[in-house]
Motif scaffolding. Structure first.
Motif, PDB file in Angstrom:
ATOM      1  N   ALA A 159      15.232   1.087   7.565  1.00  0.00           N
ATOM      2  CA  ALA A 159      14.625   2.221   7.721  1.00  0.00           C
ATOM      3  C   ALA A 159      15.128   3.056   9.017  1.00  0.00           C
ATOM      4  O   ALA A 159      15.372   4.264   9.023  1.00  0.00           O
ATOM      5  N   LEU A 160      15.719   2.382  10.064  1.00  0.00           N
ATOM      6  CA  LEU A 160      16.497   2.965  11.089  1.00  0.00           C
ATOM      7  C   LEU A 160      17.605   3.685  10.661  1.00  0.00           C
ATOM      8  O   LEU A 160      17.837   4.661  11.371  1.00  0.00           O
ATOM      9  N   ASP A 161      18.459   3.171   9.774  1.00  0.00           N
ATOM     10  CA  ASP A 161      19.416   3.905   9.083  1.00  0.00           C
ATOM     11  C   ASP A 161      19.227   4.945   8.462  1.00  0.00           C
ATOM     12  O   ASP A 161      19.782   5.959   8.710  1.00  0.00           O
ATOM     13  N   GLU A 162      18.298   4.968   7.957  1.00  0.00           N
ATOM     14  CA  GLU A 162      17.972   6.244   6.838  1.00  0.00           C
ATOM     15  C   GLU A 162      17.275   7.219   8.033  1.00  0.00           C
ATOM     16  O   GLU A 162      17.637   8.427   7.868  1.00  0.00           O
TER      17      GLU A 162
ATOM     18  N   GLN B 160       7.872   7.237  10.951  1.00  0.00           N
ATOM     19  CA  GLN B 160       6.729   6.585  10.605  1.00  0.00           C
ATOM     20  C   GLN B 160       6.993   5.248   9.951  1.00  0.00           C
ATOM     21  O   GLN B 160       6.270   4.372   9.924  1.00  0.00           O
ATOM     22  N   LEU B 161       7.498   5.595   8.837  1.00  0.00           N
ATOM     23  CA  LEU B 161       8.090   4.147   8.095  1.00  0.00           C
ATOM     24  C   LEU B 161       8.683   3.212   8.982  1.00  0.00           C
ATOM     25  O   LEU B 161       8.641   2.198   8.780  1.00  0.00           O
ATOM     26  N   ALA B 162       9.497   3.442   9.636  1.00  0.00           N
ATOM     27  CA  ALA B 162      10.205   2.620  10.673  1.00  0.00           C
ATOM     28  C   ALA B 162       9.291   1.905  11.608  1.00  0.00           C
ATOM     29  O   ALA B 162       9.513   0.625  11.776  1.00  0.00           O
ATOM     30  N   ARG B 163       8.550   2.671  11.939  1.00  0.00           N
ATOM     31  CA  ARG B 163       7.245   2.162  12.787  1.00  0.00           C
ATOM     32  C   ARG B 163       6.503   1.103  12.298  1.00  0.00           C
ATOM     33  O   ARG B 163       6.032   0.128  12.711  1.00  0.00           O
ATOM     34  N   ARG B 164       6.152   1.241  10.862  1.00  0.00           N
ATOM     35  CA  ARG B 164       5.244   0.690  10.149  1.00  0.00           C
ATOM     36  C   ARG B 164       6.136  -0.482   9.472  1.00  0.00           C
ATOM     37  O   ARG B 164       5.386  -1.623   8.925  1.00  0.00           O
TER      38      ARG B 164
END
Length: 475
Positions: free
Chosen positions: A280-283, A267-271
């Motif tokens: 965010a994608l690495d996490e 969700q964070l990567a999307r936002r």
């Protein structure tokens, strides 16, 4: 015939019938011998009765000097029937017609009287005799006095027919005895097997969750070992079910956190904005990796449960398998800045399931890499001493306190809950494999100050030719 009741009844009733037949034969023989003795005694008494009160023919000769009967009495060529005088003796002889034959001879061997129309069996010397005459066996008793020789005879067929009338009275009681004992045996077997049937009904009535031990205090002695074995089985099943329930509960709990984190990171990567999206994608990738690692170890743990899969032990070159695992993890170790290496090792072979040995090495190496900081060193060595193969995995990381070394062998135990790199299953899987293969697992401090994991397994003595792939070989 798979029924215990049928087997017991078959063997016991068969033994009873065989014993009854043998007893009947023995009884028949004893009764026949006794019957013959009684009838022989009767012939003897009849002969002496004839001597004392016997028949006197009308032309009875005067008294002669005592002359013993000839050793070989002369053969009589012509049958002579001398009519008996009227009187009591004649009536006695007439009553015995059809039962025995009486003959009177003179001391000179001349026939004086016979109860047959023909002369009858030939004259014998005094005593009992068995004579074949006119195709029939005769039982004869001969007695002599000063004036006459008396011979009394009866056919063996007449004697056998008389005895045959008594045979049913000998066999009927034996048959009734066999029938009564068969009923008693059937009742006794049914009563004796009643506790076994009761045990079966008790087990069939139980619910799948009812695994409490069976009561063995009131069981017959023969059923106590069976009851104890069933109690041990119920205990193992209950322990297995409890372990599975605990694993499922722990797995659900452990999976809940990383899956929730992966969902949140997605969700964070999307936002996130364009500049922050890469981080965010690495996490998110790290969260997916942790979840994948946890699921893989859960599957490994599930495969180690008893009866999940059939293990196929073969001779495994442990040193070569260790080299393969080190090569597989070399890129991962290099990415983390860890020096991973295989020290000079002995050519060692163990007799075990190759998949189990690979899982053991993979978890030991992976556990060392995950809990060792960058710049550390992980060394692996395989040695063989006598009949034991020793595997050592040493690192110079933070190590494990001596008080916690036994606890980390349990499932889902993590000494640092904030450390998200591990799942708490690696050493538990290793301990399970070592236990199933009859080995020994010890945790100690390594010389550089980190953790030293040592595994000791039984060596396979017959090494044989080395396989080309270096992993396993067939004995």
């Amino acid at each position: 015939m798979n029924s215990i009741r049928q087997r017991l009844l078959f063997w016991q009733i068969t033994a009873l019938i065989v014993t009854s037949i043998l007893g009947s034969v023995l009884t028949y023989q004893l009764a026949w011998n006794a019957f013959n003795r009684i009838r022989d005694y009767g012939l003897e008494q009849i002969a002496y009765s004839v001597v004392r009160h016997g028949v006197r023919p009308q032309s009875w000769p005067p008294a002669r000097p005592e002359t013993p009967p000839p050793a070989n009495p002369p053969a009589v060529t012509e049958a002579a029937t001398v009519p008996a005088p009227e009187g009591e003796a004649e009536e006695d002889i007439a009553e015995d017609l059809g039962q025995f034959v009486s003959q009177i001879w003179s001391p000179a061997g001349e026939i004086l009287y016979t109860s047959l129309e023909s002369i009858g069996p030939p004259l014998q010397v005094p005593g009992f005799h068995m004579v074949q005459w006119e195709d029939e066996a005769w039982r004869i008793y001969t007695v002599a006095d000063k004036r006459q020789i008396v011979q009394v005879a009866v056919t063996s067929s007449d004697r056998a027919s008389s005895f045959a009338e008594l045979v049913p009275w000998l066999l009927v009681p034996m048959g009734l005895l066999v029938l009564l004992l068969s009923l008693l045996i059937h009742t006794a077997v049914t009563k004796a097997l009643a506790p076994l049937e009761s045990l079966g009904r008790d087990i069939r009535r139980r619910d799948v969750k009812d695994l409490h031990p069976l009561e063995t205090a009131d069981m017959p002695e023969e059923l106590v070992p069976l009851g104890q074995a069933l109690n041990q089985l119920l205990g193992r099943v209950e322990g297995l079910l409890a372990s599975q329930r605990r694993v499922l509960a722990d797995a659900a709990h452990e999976l809940n956190t990383p899956l929730a984190a992966v969902k949140l990171q997605a969700q964070l990567a999307r936002r996130s904005q364009e500049g922050q999206r890469a981080a965010a994608l690495d996490e998110l990738d790290r969260g997916i990796e942790r979840s994948t690692h946890l699921v893989a170890q859960l599957l490994q743990m599930a495969r180690l449960e008893p009866d999940v899969r059939e293990r196929q032990p073969v001779p495994v070159r442990f040193d070569r398998l260790a080299a393969e695992v080190v090569a597989d993890f070399s890129a991962q170790a290099e990415a983390r800045g860890i020096d991973l290496g295989l020290e000079t090792s002995d050519a060692a072979t163990v007799f075990a399931d190759p998949l189990d040995m690979r899982v053991l090495l993979v978890n030991l190496v992976d556990n060392a890499l995950r809990h060792t900081p960058p710049g550390s060193r992980v060394d692996i060595r395989v040695e063989q001493h006598a009949d034991r193969v020793h595997l050592s995995v040493n690192d110079n990381g933070p190590g494990i306190a001596e008080a916690d070394r036994q606890r980390v062998l349990e499932r889902f135990v993590r000494l640092n809950p904030q450390d998200a790199t591990g799942s708490g299953l690696g050493l538990a899987i290793v301990a399970n494999i070592v236990q199933q293969n009859g080995g020994l697992l010890t945790l100690a401090s390594s010389p550089p100050g980190g953790l030293s994991v040592r595994v000791s397994l039984s060596a396979h003595q017959d090494l044989g030719p080395a396989p080309p792939d270096g992993s396993s070989e067939t004995a």
